[in-house]
Design a protein around this motif. Structure first.
Motif, mmCIF file in Angstrom:
data_model
loop_
_atom_site.group_PDB
_atom_site.id
_atom_site.type_symbol
_atom_site.label_atom_id
_atom_site.label_comp_id
_atom_site.label_asym_id
_atom_site.label_seq_id
_atom_site.Cartn_x
_atom_site.Cartn_y
_atom_site.Cartn_z
ATOM 1 N N THR A 48 -18.759 42.803 26.260
ATOM 2 C CA THR A 48 -17.728 42.027 26.925
ATOM 3 C C THR A 48 -17.019 42.943 27.898
ATOM 4 N N LEU A 199 -9.582 33.226 20.597
ATOM 5 C CA LEU A 199 -10.209 34.533 20.829
ATOM 6 C C LEU A 199 -11.183 34.870 19.698
ATOM 7 N N ASN A 200 -10.771 34.583 18.477
ATOM 8 C CA ASN A 200 -11.669 34.852 17.342
ATOM 9 C C ASN A 200 -12.936 34.020 17.435
ATOM 10 N N ALA A 203 -15.200 35.579 19.913
ATOM 11 C CA ALA A 203 -15.839 36.779 19.371
ATOM 12 C C ALA A 203 -16.933 36.423 18.367
ATOM 13 N N GLN A 206 -19.989 35.139 20.081
ATOM 14 C CA GLN A 206 -20.697 36.194 20.783
ATOM 15 C C GLN A 206 -21.618 36.940 19.829
ATOM 16 N N HIS A 225 -8.784 43.395 22.223
ATOM 17 C CA HIS A 225 -9.583 43.300 21.006
ATOM 18 C C HIS A 225 -10.958 42.708 21.219
ATOM 19 N N ILE A 226 -11.143 42.060 22.359
ATOM 20 C CA ILE A 226 -12.430 41.405 22.548
ATOM 21 C C ILE A 226 -13.346 42.189 23.488
ATOM 22 N N SER A 227 -12.757 43.095 24.285
ATOM 23 C CA SER A 227 -13.578 43.747 25.313
ATOM 24 C C SER A 227 -14.144 45.077 24.842
#
Ligand code: SF4
Lengths: 443, 339
Positions: A48, A199-200, A203, A206, A225-227
């Motif tokens: 990400t 967001l969770n 993730a 993904q 937190h996602i990247s």
């Protein structure tokens, strides 16, 4: 390190104003708005990449141009080896299946006259995948996967909450099994409590489906937190890019540092979040600053070699200079405030404006120079005022355009490592100039 | 295309609004009359009977000046006297100057008005929406060209434009056998044909399509920038897909509302054309008003009855238009949206 799935090289998207037929006939100069101004980066398979910047920095235009929703004015994008802007026919079709976008606005991103099922299956319908019944089944599965329930399939968007709508938008993006998804501020319109849930979900999906994300956001905390990696954009350019941890622990570019010092508050909108430490407005992309595009707001603006003022003072002087150069100081109003309609008491004028513009204590020499400039202003000679300040306070940042070097964690700032040609340009600029006389002497 | 939610809104608005019910009732009566005119009308609307001319409607009396000459004592005397014309139950709304039944004529006249109104509006909608959506969706030069042309059209008063076009093309009309008469359902004394005033229909459409083009363009312009259109394009949707699936459905409400208003306007325009003798129709409300105009002082009903029919139709259609507007407009985003 894995291979890049998407390679963006020197991407440019300019808009032209004054470009109607009439303008052309009257010969009006066409004005370029540099929304995306030469951007290069890679998105590696399975990662990400977060792209962060204030509103108006061109990040959404970047996403849309990258997805070829707009044609670029320069540069190229390569998707899994294929040049995106040269694709047509079946190849373009394949790209449209393999790369999807999830949009920002939970309201306008879903057609109010379609049911959730129709919305989610739209990409399948466009590409003629499956029968009606199969598509419906797929939509039901997807609804469950994104945390809604299958029996909501016939509901209309207005029957869902903002967070649920974004889930539907995400389900639509996943419907055709893409490899690459551009997430264009997917949570910025949502409440903070809902943001985390979405967001969770992003993730989780993904991980489950080996997706590659380009995640666009206007504040760093969302992408943290996602990247895997983060790119910071300012005025159509990437000013710093690197692994997320390093960006947060060891930011290189003054803009990134300033962004990190700002504490985003949940209850304010995007504009208010703009940090205290970055003063002033984002310059218009119609007329970007010369040299480094961040220099009008940069706290670390580099002083010319002959100067050794406290940084805060130098910054105030530079800001004052910008105001004069842009004609932002209204001399008439100032005279009225001074209460001298005959415009004779120059000293009062100078004191008044000086007191308004400067909080810092300037060194004597500098105070002299500044007052000299204000005197010129009082006489109505804005040019001379600007010239006086420019002479002494010009910065290498306004003459030399920093580049974003190659590497794992480069930044486009003259304070950091720069390519040879930029370093050479800077040395030439510094060698070319002698220290100017000091204004105090002519007081 | 009509979602259950739209239906719900229509129904709840209908139950709330008395005027909407009234509008529907009025239009239903007119439609019913127009469809079954040969069954409902008491007389052949074209049947002349000079002995029975200028009969007033039931409940009214009328007098007519009659001049008679008499021989009195070898001299001719001209006597003017007022004669009372008797009403008759055979002609409840009276007869015109040629003794034709006003009620029957008004019933048959409804056919012309509705035919022109509905067909004319349909053509105008198809034309206007096609042009408007194309212009709004593509924008740029196409938009400029189409909309300049539309502005020029709007600059002409519609009646003048219509008359000019009719002057150019003549008054083509088709006679279509009336199925009710042909199948023997209605009395064979009724007229055998329905006249379809082709030129007039085309002309009123050409005069009115611009309004639809403007509204459709405005809608297309705003829908075009919605993110769901961007989304559709990013999925690979063609222009045709986007227009048919997104732009058109989301532009429909104001177009529908405008259509109802335009039907009324077109009925009025047709009446004006008939009144002025440009439509070639011999059996229409406007034509009858023109006929009755010269008798307004003595036989007011000849023009008044079809005149009232026009007023009723226009009011009824406008009430329906209001209902559609109120029911469809707020339903998109406003009602029941969860936060
Ligand atoms: S180049 Fe100069 S103005 Fe630009 S960020 Fe670096 S220090 Fe600031």
């Amino acid at each position: 390190m894995t291979d890049p799935l998407v390679t963006v090289d020197g991407l440019e998207k300019y808009y032209y104003e004054n470009d109607t037929l009439l303008d052309r006939l009257t010969g009006a100069e066409r004005e370029a708005v540099r929304a995306v101004d030469g951007v290069s980066f890679e998105v590696r398979e399975g990662e990400t990449l977060g792209v962060v910047g204030e509103s108006g920095c061109g990040k959404s235009t970047l996403a849309e141009t990258l997805m070829r929703l707009r044609e670029p004015t320069g540069g190229s994008v390569t998707f899994d080896g294929d040049p995106v802007y040269e694709l047509s026919g079946d190849d373009m079709d394949a790209f449209r299946r393999r790369a999807q976008v999830m949009f920002q606005d939970p309201f306008s991103s879903l057609d109010p006259r379609m049911t959730a099922g129709e919305i989610i299956t739209e990409p399948l319908a466009i590409h003629g995948v499956g029968t009606g019944a199969e598509r419906r089944e797929r939509a039901e599965t997807l609804l469950e996967e994104v945390g809604l329930s299958a029996d909501q399939i016939d509901r209309y968007p207005h029957e869902f909450s903002g967070g649920q709508r974004q889930r539907i938008g995400f389900a639509r993006a996943l419907a055709i099994d893409p490899e690459f998804v551009v997430l264009d501020e997917p949570v910025s319109a949502l409440d903070v409590s809902v943001q985390a849930q979405v967001l969770n979900l992003l993730a989780d999906m993904q991980a489950e489906r080996d997706l590659t994300y380009l995640f666009i956001a206007h504040d760093l905390s969302v992408v943290r937190h996602i990247s895997d990696r983060v790119a910071v954009m300012y005025l159509g350019e990437i000013v710093e890019i690197g692994p997320t941890e390093e960006i947060f622990e060891d930011p290189q570019h003054p803009y990134t540092k300033a962004l990190l010092e700002s504490v985003p508050r949940a209850d304010t909108d995007e504009r208010d979040r703009v940090v205290e430490t970055i003063r002033g407005d984002v310059p218009s992309p119609r007329d970007p600053p010369s040299g480094c595009s961040f220099r009008t707001r940069c706290p670390e603006l580099i002083q010319p070699p002959w100067l050794d003022a406290p940084q805060a003072a130098f910054r105030e002087i530079s800001e004052f200079r910008t105001r004069i150069e842009n004609g932002d100081i209204d001399v008439d109003t100032r005279w009225e405030q001074v209460g001298d309609p005959d415009r004779e008491d120059r000293a009062a004028f100078v004191d008044s404006l000086y007191a308004e513009a400067f909080d810092e204590d300037l060194p004597d020499d500098d105070e002299g120079t500044v007052r000299e400039a204000i005197r010129a202003l009082a006489d109505g000679d804005r040019e001379a005022a600007a010239a006086t300040l420019r002479e002494r306070y010009r910065s290498p940042c306004e003459a030399v355009d920093p580049a974003l070097p190659a590497g794992e964690h480069p930044s486009a700032c003259l304070l950091n490592e720069q390519p040879d040609d930029v370093e050479a340009a800077r040395e030439e600029w510094e060698a070319d100039r002698d220290a100017p006389g000091v204004g105090a002497s002519s007081r | 295309m009509i979602s259950p939610r739209t239906l719900r809104n229509l129904r709840s608005e209908l139950s709330r609004s008395l005027l909407a019910k009234l509008g529907i009732a009025i239009l239903a009566v007119i439609l019913f009359t127009a469809l079954f005119a040969p069954l409902l009308a008491p007389h052949d609307p074209t049947d002349q009977n000079l002995d029975n001319a200028n009969v007033p409607p039931l409940g009214f009396t009328a007098t007519e000046n009659q001049t008679t000459s008499q021989m009195v004592d070898g001299e001719v005397q001209i006597v003017e006297e007022e004669v009372v014309v008797n009403t008759t139950a055979e002609h409840p709304l009276g007869t015109d100057s040629l003794g034709r039944d006003v009620l029957s004529r008004t019933m048959f006249g409804a056919r012309t008005s509705l035919l022109v109104g509905l067909l004319g509006t349909s053509i105008a909608v198809v034309l206007g929406v096609t042009v408007g959506i194309t212009a709004g969706y593509y924008g740029g030069r196409i938009d400029d060209a189409l909309m300049r042309f539309a502005d020029v059209m709007l600059a002409f008063p519609s009646l003048v434009l219509a008359i000019a076009l009719i002057g150019l093309w003549g008054q083509a009309s088709w006679r279509i056998p009336d199925p009710l008469v042909a199948l023997g359902i209605a009395s064979s004394e009724m007229p055998e044909h329905v006249v379809l005033p082709g030129t007039v229909i085309v002309v009123v459409a050409l005069v009115n399509w611009v309004w639809f083009a403007r509204v459709a363009r405005g809608e297309a312009l705003s829908v075009r920038d919605q993110e769901y259109v961007k989304a559709a394009r990013s999925m690979g949707g063609s222009d045709l897909h986007v227009i048919l699936k997104h732009v058109l459905p989301n532009s429909l409400t104001p177009i529908l509302v405008l259509a109802t208003i335009q039907i009324a306007a077109i009925i009025l325009l047709e009446s004006s054309l008939s009144f002025l003798g440009f439509s070639g129709a011999q059996l229409s409300w406007g034509f009858d008003i023109a006929q009755g105009r010269q008798y307004l002082s003595s036989s007011w009903w000849i023009a008044t009855v079809p005149g009232l029919a026009i007023v009723a139709a226009v009011i009824g259609i406008n009430l329906i238009g209001d209902w559609l507007r109120d029911a469809l407009d707020p339903g998109i985003e406003g009602q029941g949206g969860a936060p």
